[in-house]
Scaffold this motif. Structure first.
Motif, PDB file in Angstrom:
ATOM      1  N   PHE B  29       0.852  -1.191   0.000  1.00  8.55           N
ATOM      2  CA  PHE B  29       0.000   0.000   0.000  1.00  8.55           C
ATOM      3  C   PHE B  29       0.887   1.240   0.000  1.00  8.55           C
ATOM      4  N   LEU B  30       0.527   2.184  -0.848  1.00  7.51           N
ATOM      5  CA  LEU B  30       1.227   3.471  -0.882  1.00  7.51           C
ATOM      6  C   LEU B  30       0.215   4.585  -0.674  1.00  7.51           C
ATOM      7  N   GLY B  31       0.460   5.432   0.298  1.00 13.52           N
ATOM      8  CA  GLY B  31      -0.368   6.628   0.475  1.00 13.52           C
ATOM      9  C   GLY B  31       0.326   7.781  -0.227  1.00 13.52           C
ATOM     10  N   LEU B  91       3.307   7.136   2.853  1.00 17.54           N
ATOM     11  CA  LEU B  91       3.100   5.909   3.629  1.00 17.54           C
ATOM     12  C   LEU B  91       3.379   4.706   2.731  1.00 17.54           C
ATOM     13  N   CYS B 107      -2.347  -6.444   5.067  1.00 17.46           N
ATOM     14  CA  CYS B 107      -1.956  -5.113   4.589  1.00 17.46           C
ATOM     15  C   CYS B 107      -3.077  -4.114   4.854  1.00 17.46           C
ATOM     16  N   ARG B 108      -4.286  -4.512   4.547  1.00 22.50           N
ATOM     17  CA  ARG B 108      -5.412  -3.599   4.735  1.00 22.50           C
ATOM     18  C   ARG B 108      -5.626  -3.272   6.207  1.00 22.50           C
ATOM     19  N   VAL B 111      -2.923  -0.856   7.467  1.00 24.58           N
ATOM     20  CA  VAL B 111      -3.142   0.539   7.026  1.00 24.58           C
ATOM     21  C   VAL B 111      -4.245   1.192   7.860  1.00 24.58           C
ATOM     22  N   GLU B 112      -5.328   0.467   8.087  1.00 31.49           N
ATOM     23  CA  GLU B 112      -6.412   1.032   8.899  1.00 31.49           C
ATOM     24  C   GLU B 112      -5.921   1.350  10.307  1.00 31.49           C
ATOM     25  N   LYS B 115      -3.666   4.479  10.516  1.00 33.35           N
ATOM     26  CA  LYS B 115      -4.440   5.729  10.482  1.00 33.35           C
ATOM     27  C   LYS B 115      -5.093   6.012  11.833  1.00 33.35           C
TER      28      LYS B 115
END
Lengths: 77, 140, 140, 77
Positions: B29-31, B91, B107-108, B111-112, B115
């Protein structure tokens, strides 16, 4: 008895500083009220407090030299 | 890390995993910083700050929990501090596993949790150098 | 693409997206060749072949469906043909959106559909040059 | 009437070739039976057929010059 208060992100803006040493705060509820009195802009921001890096959701008794962080909603990522 | 996550850094991270031949799936994941328009002004960069010691502990906890919960081979988490311009990456979450289900799920979730649980704040800086504080959709 | 997907190629793909400043989230899936042991022999590479014309159509359909269903900014799908060694990357799915939910949902769905709907076959080649045909867990 | 049959992946191994031109197959069911007769190893493999790049799940009538692909379970990714 002193505690060190750290302000982060928008809370540092609202307090106009990134840290402050306070005398005589016995618990986090009392500290919150004193901070809101000193820095009214903190009111609209909303924040949690962490004592020695642990977020406290309920009232916590403070000890001498505790480090209390004022944490507005996170916005990382 | 200080400043944006560079594509070259991401490539190096990927390349390092070629020796781990038990890996079958990577989810990355890339923010990326968006040039949102807020009250008519366009975001040109975000300056990130953190309660660093507490953030390190939060990331450590998220890592440990993910390894406990999912069958993962490895995991890397990088969040920028300091200035990241619109279009740059702030990120980088990199999760690897033998089979894809674990990498996707973990991964999901990571990320959650980043945040929600990592004390980082983004200051959105506009073209005229004024700023406002970023608000995540799921705030505390 | 012929042969493995290189980390440098992935980095270039990421870098190209820095001009798209309406993107806030990328989800990247990478499939890496595992050195599975099958009947006592270790896989050293997979040779991929495809019914190319039909595969192109299948990928096109998957792309169109994902753009229809999710609010995506862009999407790139690459599958290797030919020889990919253990530790190298054979599948690269890159999905970008303004907000992370769409990228996560779409990326995972695209990967599942690629495995199910795209006519590609992997021949697992062992150290002694013998081979067996790869079997995906969710076959037709 | 002729159809061209393409064999992919393990089906090409089972048939010992990648293509074949056959005369007189009227539909996909009949073609399947003829292929299984010609190449018994296809039996254990299991396969779908695509006529002109469209997968057919039920019996489909074949036309002259149709291209029929023999598709064993996919294993990409």
């Amino acid at each position: 008895m002193t505690v060190k208060v750290l302000f982060f992100g928008p809370a540092a803006d609202a307090a106009g500083r990134s840290e402050l040493v306070l005398e005589g705060a016995v618990d986090t509820d009392e500290l919150r009220q004193r901070l809101l009195g000193l820095f009214p802009k903190l009111r609209q921001l909303g924040f949690l407090m962490a004592v020695n890096k642990q977020v406290v959701q309920e009232k916590a008794v403070l000890g001498n030299q505790d480090v209390v962080a004022v944490l507005p909603p996170y916005s990382g990522g | 890390m200080q400043g944006p996550v560079s594509p070259a850094f991401i490539a190096e991270s990927i390349a390092k995993h070629s020796v781990k031949t038990n890996i079958g799936a990577h989810d990355i994941f890339l923010g990326q910083v968006r040039n949102d328009v807020i009250n008519g002004k366009e975001v040109k960069a975000i300056a990130y700050s953190a309660y660093e010691e507490m953030a390190d502990e939060a990331v450590y906890r998220i890592r440990e929990d993910a390894f406990e919960k999912y069958d993962l081979t490895c995991m890397h988490i990088y969040h920028s501090l300091g200035l990241v311009r619109a279009g740059e990456i702030s990120l980088f979450v990199f999760v690897s596993s033998a089979h894809r289900g674990a990498a996707f799920d973990a991964c999901r979730e990571i990320v959650e949790r980043i945040k929600k649980e990592v004390p980082v704040w983004g200051k959105e800086i506009f073209e005229d150098e004024s700023y406002s504080w970023k608000q995540n959709k799921e705030a505390i």
